[in-house]
Design an enzyme around this catalytic site. Structure first.
Site, PDB file in Angstrom:
ATOM      1  N   GLY A   1       3.722  12.410  11.061  1.00 41.07           N
ATOM      2  CA  GLY A   1       3.494  11.188  10.299  1.00 41.07           C
ATOM      3  C   GLY A   1       4.626  10.901   9.329  1.00 41.07           C
ATOM      4  O   GLY A   1       4.413  10.302   8.276  1.00 41.07           O
TER       5      GLY A   1
ATOM      6  N   ILE B   1       3.424   9.125   2.503  1.00 45.61           N
ATOM      7  CA  ILE B   1       3.759  10.444   1.976  1.00 45.61           C
ATOM      8  C   ILE B   1       4.677  11.197   2.939  1.00 45.61           C
ATOM      9  O   ILE B   1       5.601  11.887   2.520  1.00 45.61           O
ATOM     10  CB  ILE B   1       2.471  11.254   1.717  1.00 45.61           C
TER      11      ILE B   1
ATOM     12  N   TYR C   1     -14.781  12.283   7.291  1.00 45.70           N
ATOM     13  CA  TYR C   1     -13.420  12.434   6.778  1.00 45.70           C
ATOM     14  C   TYR C   1     -13.340  13.658   5.862  1.00 45.70           C
ATOM     15  O   TYR C   1     -12.390  14.455   5.956  1.00 45.70           O
ATOM     16  CB  TYR C   1     -13.017  11.184   6.009  1.00 45.70           C
TER      17      TYR C   1
END
Length: 328
Positions: A57, A62, A214
């Site tokens: 990612g 981030i 989550y």
């Protein structure tokens, strides 16, 4: 009478909307005061010349800022993500801001085990070492659905996928030791409640179920760091972390009407920028004082307390065994 009823109905909706906004503001304000009175900053000046870092990612948020910081310290950085176009933009940005041209892209889709296995095979055949693995990619707020592997999407992207990826790259990490594994978790792991039998399944479709789903994926990340610390050689640092409240596009999955309110509150409460959110990630990647720290949980560049259940060694082992079973 009908007009009056509509008027009062709209008034009730408005009041509920205002109440929801105020509740959200109060909850986030409490969090900021209680858990983020200051923003931690990585103070290490360590260089990474000659080292290879992999950031999942790493094309946005981030992950992008982590990749940028590691490149600025001289590392050869591989950005692993789905979008080649966004990755190309991220690489151009990193090279322009750091001067380091050793930034590369490799396609990786954590929602497909076949993609993960192909990525690992390509990586292992291309690179002779792996010094830093940052398991950063994740998703949240998406409608419950199963992946092509028959696994809850959020659990696969946030946990089972990174678990498999790390397992397939373990030999490279061992060959490169001292090396590091960094797992981006969340303070929401405190709300997780693990059920081994349904760990990979969708349990409920309500907003509440999505929230706990989550949270479970992030709790698994903390438990996983604990398990890796027991199973890997001592000179491989492995820890999890909470990056803080960060304004990134992970919130874009919220309903549009609420997203506007939420982003306004983010500005009012001075949410972290992605660069600020990456500080604890970078700290775990480079700081000398954490090279021999293993199985811990960090926040604001400091060791922090995790959910008490993480101390349950039996649970750690059962989650590990279930993960091996699911990813085999």
């Amino acid at each position: 009478m009908i007009l009056a009823a509509i008027y009062y109905l709209l008034l009730i909706v408005l009041y509920l909307y205002i109440a929801l906004c105020l509740l959200t503001l109060l909850v986030l304000l409490y969090y900021k005061i209680r858990f983020e009175p200051v923003k931690g900053v990585c103070k290490s000046n360590a260089r990474l010349d000659g080292k290879i870092a992999l950031v999942t990612g790493g094309n946005q948020g981030i992950g992008l800022e982590t990749a940028r910081e590691l490149a600025a310290r001289g590392a050869r950085v591989i950005i692993a993500c789905r979008g080649a176009e966004k990755a190309a933009e991220a690489i151009q940005d990193i090279v322009a801001t750091t001067g380091n041209k050793q930034v590369e892209y490799m396609p990786l889709n954590l929602s497909k085990f076949s993609s993960i296995r192909q990525f690992a095979a390509d990586f292992n055949n291309t690179y002779d070492r792996l010094d830093i693995l940052v398991n950063n990619a994740g998703c949240g707020g998406v409608k419950p659905r199963y992946t092509e592997d028959g696994i809850n999407l959020v659990m696969q992207v946030n946990y089972f996928g990174p678990f498999l990826l790390t397992k397939l790259l373990t030999e490279k990490l061992i060959a490169s030791k001292p090396s590091r594994i960094v797992i981006v978790s969340s303070i929401l792991h405190f709300y997780g409640n693990i059920n081994i039998d349904t760990l990979d399944k969708i349990v409920g479709h309500s907003l509440k179920a999505m929230f706990y789903n989550y949270s479970n994926s992030k709790l698994c990340g903390v438990l996983w760091a604990k398990a890796l610390a027991k199973k890997l050689p001592e000179d491989i640092s492995v820890n999890s972390l909470h990056p803080g409240l960060v304004r990134t596009n992970i919130f874009n999955t919220l309903p549009p009407w609420f997203l506007k309110v939420f982003m306004f509150i983010c500005d009012v409460l001075n949410f972290k920028t992605p660069k600020e959110g990456a500080q604890t990630v970078v700290h775990l990647c480079v700081a000398d004082e954490v090279q021999n720290v293993r199985g811990k949980y960090f926040s604001e560049c400091c060791e922090a307390k995790y959910k008490r259940v993480v101390k349950d060694e039996d649970l750690v082992d059962r989650v590990w065994n279930k993960s091996v079973e699911v990813t085999s």
